[in-house]
Design a protein around this motif. Structure first.
Motif, PDB file in Angstrom:
ATOM      1  N   GLY A 115      -9.421  11.943  73.490  1.00  0.00           N
ATOM      2  CA  GLY A 115      -9.470  10.865  72.672  1.00  0.00           C
ATOM      3  C   GLY A 115      -8.569  10.921  71.167  1.00  0.00           C
ATOM      4  N   LYS A 153      -7.833   8.479  68.915  1.00  0.00           N
ATOM      5  CA  LYS A 153      -8.986   7.802  68.667  1.00  0.00           C
ATOM      6  C   LYS A 153     -10.076   8.670  68.177  1.00  0.00           C
ATOM      7  CE  LYS A 153      -9.477   3.352  70.794  1.00  0.00           C
ATOM      8  NZ  LYS A 153      -8.286   2.763  70.440  1.00  0.00           N
ATOM      9  N   ARG A 154     -11.119   8.281  67.515  1.00  0.00           N
ATOM     10  CA  ARG A 154     -12.196   9.271  67.081  1.00  0.00           C
ATOM     11  C   ARG A 154     -13.497   8.601  67.461  1.00  0.00           C
ATOM     12  NH1 ARG A 154     -12.872  13.748  63.938  1.00  0.00           N
ATOM     13  NH2 ARG A 154     -11.039  14.092  62.901  1.00  0.00           N
ATOM     14  N   SER A 155     -13.985   9.040  68.471  1.00  0.00           N
ATOM     15  CA  SER A 155     -15.441   8.232  68.646  1.00  0.00           C
ATOM     16  C   SER A 155     -16.512   8.914  67.989  1.00  0.00           C
ATOM     17  CB  SER A 155     -15.663   8.301  70.232  1.00  0.00           C
ATOM     18  OG  SER A 155     -17.118   8.090  70.436  1.00  0.00           O
ATOM     19  N   ARG A 156     -17.107   8.144  67.024  1.00  0.00           N
ATOM     20  CA  ARG A 156     -18.230   8.649  66.227  1.00  0.00           C
ATOM     21  C   ARG A 156     -19.348   8.725  67.063  1.00  0.00           C
ATOM     22  NH1 ARG A 156     -16.233   6.486  61.330  1.00  0.00           N
ATOM     23  NH2 ARG A 156     -14.409   7.983  61.340  1.00  0.00           N
ATOM     24  N   LEU A 157     -19.533   7.921  67.921  1.00  0.00           N
ATOM     25  CA  LEU A 157     -20.762   7.999  68.930  1.00  0.00           C
ATOM     26  C   LEU A 157     -20.831   9.248  69.734  1.00  0.00           C
ATOM     27  CD1 LEU A 157     -23.325   6.668  70.089  1.00  0.00           C
ATOM     28  CD2 LEU A 157     -21.824   5.896  71.895  1.00  0.00           C
ATOM     29  N   TYR A 158     -19.413   9.492  70.390  1.00  0.00           N
ATOM     30  CA  TYR A 158     -19.388  10.688  71.099  1.00  0.00           C
ATOM     31  C   TYR A 158     -19.680  12.145  70.347  1.00  0.00           C
ATOM     32  CZ  TYR A 158     -17.970  14.173  74.569  1.00  0.00           C
ATOM     33  OH  TYR A 158     -17.728  15.172  75.324  1.00  0.00           O
ATOM     34  N   GLU A 159     -18.911  12.033  69.104  1.00  0.00           N
ATOM     35  CA  GLU A 159     -19.269  13.066  68.165  1.00  0.00           C
ATOM     36  C   GLU A 159     -20.605  13.165  67.832  1.00  0.00           C
ATOM     37  OE1 GLU A 159     -14.750  13.330  65.936  1.00  0.00           O
ATOM     38  OE2 GLU A 159     -16.584  12.530  64.881  1.00  0.00           O
TER      39      GLU A 159
END
Lengths: 402, 77
Positions: A26, A31-37
């Motif tokens: 990502g 892209k930084r996925s807040r949800l995944y983090e």
């Protein structure tokens, strides 16, 4: 249920690698996925604080809610008003849980407090710092969600490094460009591998192989002057080496993992054994802690003392504050005679060091400075530090009182 | 008196050195400044120029040379 010490064994690293892979892809694509983090953070927090350690997990959740309420409440209050007593009250409330955790073993015969959990100190440092910057007006837009991410950032939750809210937020809100991120991955992986060497080979050798043997020998060699003996000296060096490689190794894992997540968590160690004096040592050893103490205790106290003209001379102000600062650090480690002596020792060492530096500055012509004095200064500093770690280790307590 | 002169005056006082010849030298690396000196600087700025700098605004890397300090003070004045 699975339960791990952070960075404790190969399975933890394997899980870490798998969990970080999607995040890395990502970030490489911007892209930084807040949800995944958030999901992997929860996953690793459950691994650390779940299963047999669920009571710690509960303590963590209650603690976090409490600190969020305080910091949030104070941030809202600070927008309209700015009273000193309210600020002090909030700081005291924020450190009450940590104080209870630290004092309980001293008054309850070594029993750990029920509200304690792995990392409570490090979280308290972050919360108090957030409050102080809110008071100063340097932190203006406090966000609950960012604060939660900052507090619960899993790579550093158990033992630091202690990041700063504004620095963390800047990283967290942005995505490094690909070239920069590739550099971060490279560094992160290198840190983790150096960490393996430090923690699982060197710290294992000094801490698990050498130290117990030396301890037995030291206990058998009691009877001399202050019960000291050669094995005690050996123990002092082995303990110091273990302390360094174990903690520097852990810190490298934490910083390395952060880098891979695109967060440049600050480094904790910078070649501390080559410091030519104690003052410089504290700029190189457990850096994020000593800088926290410098910025939020030392400088603030000095500022207050000088503003209210408590002491006539600036040097007196500096010296008194050194002692207070290091005593607080001693108490923070725990309420035992050896931690407090350790703090006092370093406070005095800083006072002596500063006096010497001032003398040297005044008499620059007559104080020799060459390769030999440099090597001597490094040797002396390293040995003073190792001696302070012998106090810190509690070995003297065992020798004298058990 | 302009800001540059005032700041240099304060720095010369604090460090006991004439820093005007080394405007880009790191004051912390050379041992001329430390945390104590930083606080004294902040208090002097408050007293002489009426500039209020809270301690948490003092990011050491932004205040470590005479030139940087002058630029910082000018931006806050």
């Amino acid at each position: 249920m699975l339960s791990f010490e952070p960075y404790g064994n190969p399975t933890y690293f394997a899980l870490l690698g798998v969990a970080l892979l999607p995040l890395m892809i990502g970030l490489l694509y911007g892209k930084r996925s807040r949800l995944y983090e958030t999901l992997i953070s929860i996953f690793f927090l459950v691994l650390t604080f779940g299963g047999p350690k669920w009571t710690q997990g509960v303590a963590l959740i209650i603690y976090i809610l409490y600190e969020v309420a305080l910091t949030w409440g104070y941030a809202v209050y600070r927008k309209h008003q700015n009273s000193g007593p309210i600020f002090y009250l909030m700081v005291i409330l924020a450190i009450i849980p940590l104080t209870i955790v630290k004092v309980t073993p001293a008054v309850e015969n070594g029993q750990a407090s029920l509200i304690g959990f792995l990392g409570v100190s490090y979280l308290t440092f972050r919360a108090v710092q957030t409050m102080m910057e809110t008071r100063d007006g340097t932190l203006k837009d406090y966000q609950v969600m960012t604060f939660l991410q900052f507090m619960l950032f899993f790579p550093t939750i158990s033992s630091g490094p202690i990041d700063r809210y504004r620095r963390f937020e800047a990283d967290y809100r942005s995505v490094p460009d690909r070239e920069k991120y590739l550099g971060m991955i490279q560094k992160g992986i290198r840190y983790i591998f150096v960490g393996f060497l430090y923690k699982f080979i060197l710290a294992y050798y000094f801490g698990t192989m050498l130290m117990p043997k030396l301890q037995v020998m030291a206990m058998h060699s009691r009877g001399g002057f202050l019960d000291l003996s050669w094995p005690v000296l050996g123990y002092m060096y082995a303990y110091s080496a273990d302390l360094f490689f174990d903690f520097a190794g852990y810190s490298l894992f934490a910083v390395g993992t952060s880098y891979i997540m695109g967060i440049a968590t600050p480094m904790n160690f910078n070649q501390p054994w080559r410091s030519p004096n104690i003052k410089d040592f504290w700029n190189r050893w457990h850096i994020t802690l000593s800088f926290w103490f410098r910025d939020f205790i030392y400088m603030r106290l000095v500022f207050w003392f000088m503003k209210h003209k408590v002491f006539k001379k600036p040097t007196t102000t500096a010296n008194v504050t050194y002692i207070i600062n290091m005593l607080v650090m001693g108490f923070w480690h725990g309420v035992t005679w050896y931690y407090i002596t350790y703090g006092l020792f370093h406070g005095c060492a800083l006072v002596i060091n500063d006096t010497w530096l001032r003398y040297k500055k005044k008499h620059r012509a007559s104080v020799p400075h060459n390769g030999f004095t440099q090597v001597f200064a490094i040797f002396l500093t390293a040995n003073m530090v190792c001696f302070s770690f012998l106090i810190f280790s509690g070995m003297l307590d065992k020798l004298w009182f058990h | 008196m302009d800001i540059k002169e005032t700041v240099l005056g304060i720095l010369n006082d604090l460090t006991g050195n004439d820093v005007s010849g080394a405007m880009d030298d790191n004051l912390f690396d050379s041992g001329l400044m430390d945390s104590m000196g930083s606080v004294q600087l902040l208090l002097q700025l408050q007293g002489d120029l009426g500039i209020n700098v809270p301690v948490s605004e003092f990011e050491r890397s932004e205040w470590d040379t005479p030139n940087k300090i002058i630029a910082k003070v000018e931006s806050l004045a």
